[in-house]
Design an enzyme around this catalytic site. Sequence first.
Site, short mmCIF file in Angstrom:
data_model
loop_
_atom_site.label_atom_id
_atom_site.label_comp_id
_atom_site.label_asym_id
_atom_site.label_seq_id
_atom_site.Cartn_x
_atom_site.Cartn_y
_atom_site.Cartn_z
N ARG A 236 0.86 -1.17 0.00
CA ARG A 236 0.00 0.00 0.00
C ARG A 236 0.90 1.23 0.00
O ARG A 236 1.95 1.26 0.65
CB ARG A 236 -0.92 0.02 1.22
N GLU A 265 -3.66 7.57 -4.07
CA GLU A 265 -4.29 7.08 -5.30
C GLU A 265 -5.73 7.58 -5.42
O GLU A 265 -6.43 7.65 -4.41
CB GLU A 265 -4.32 5.54 -5.28
N HIS A 283 -0.97 0.36 -9.86
CA HIS A 283 -1.63 -0.60 -8.96
C HIS A 283 -2.20 -1.80 -9.73
O HIS A 283 -3.39 -2.10 -9.66
CB HIS A 283 -2.76 0.10 -8.18
#
Length: 317
Positions: A236, A265, A283
């Site tokens: 993350r 994000e 991602h």
Amino acid sequence: MTIYVSRLLTDRAMAHLESLGVPFRVGGGDPPSRADLEAGLAGADAAVITLTERVDTALLAAAGPQLKIIANVAVGYDNIDVDAAVSAGVTVTNTPGVLDRATADHTFALILAATRRVLDGDRFLRSREPWVWGPRMLVGLDISASATLGILGYGRIGKAVAQRAKGFDMKVLATARSREPGTSEDGVQFVDTDTLLAESDVLSVLTPLTPQTRHLIDAAALAKMKPSAYLVNTARGGVVDEAALMSALHNGALRGAALDVFENEPHIDPRLLDTPNLVLTPHIASAGESTRDAMGILAIDNAAAVLAGKPALTPVR
């Protein structure tokens, strides 16, 4: 009974949902707005959501007391206030296991892209500059020449990354809450975090994002790494302090890095785009065809199980 699916899943996952014979409504391909999310959840008995949707106390209240489960199409669930959900009597599930291999594959793709300067070579050729082979041209790290891989967070994905590292004859160090430093397992040596930082030629960040791990890799942590080392984050974004990482790369305090995840994000700090020796992907570590199918299907099966009065397949607690 109604299942709300916040975003369109893969064709196989949607076909699986339809086969259940339970009424459902589905959002579009883009993340829903807060208003759309509230409208979609209103009256729903189950919700299948993705990591782009944030679930808090207010949203749970807006959903109504009939909501029984929130099935997250992801392993991480930092987008959900789990305590608030549990207090509201809502089960929270995730999708562990089904994306381990795909994420490990992408982690190693990033390791190779960064250490062997794959994108530098691609950009160089696309520049159409005249060239001739030379012994000093685009030299990178030989990971199979006694390089050490450090795994920060040795869970299921960490184990899969370690297995791939063994194929490259890398020495593997790792940290894990359930392992004591100084012990070993399957050729992986467990060490404390400071040792991991100091000895890794490549550091793979795989720890979940929690209040305790936010900015775990900050300026102080980066200063403990070798200037010749590389950092790869497929966990993350918030685990790594992006400002500190950019500073280290600009100053030569770190040789290179690769990021698949970002602090804010889908916003990407524009300075990252101008940072040297940095590989970026949006991602996509779990973006294998069969993997994304399996993630959606597992989330749907979790919802179906709870609606049928059965235990969830993969509850987060």
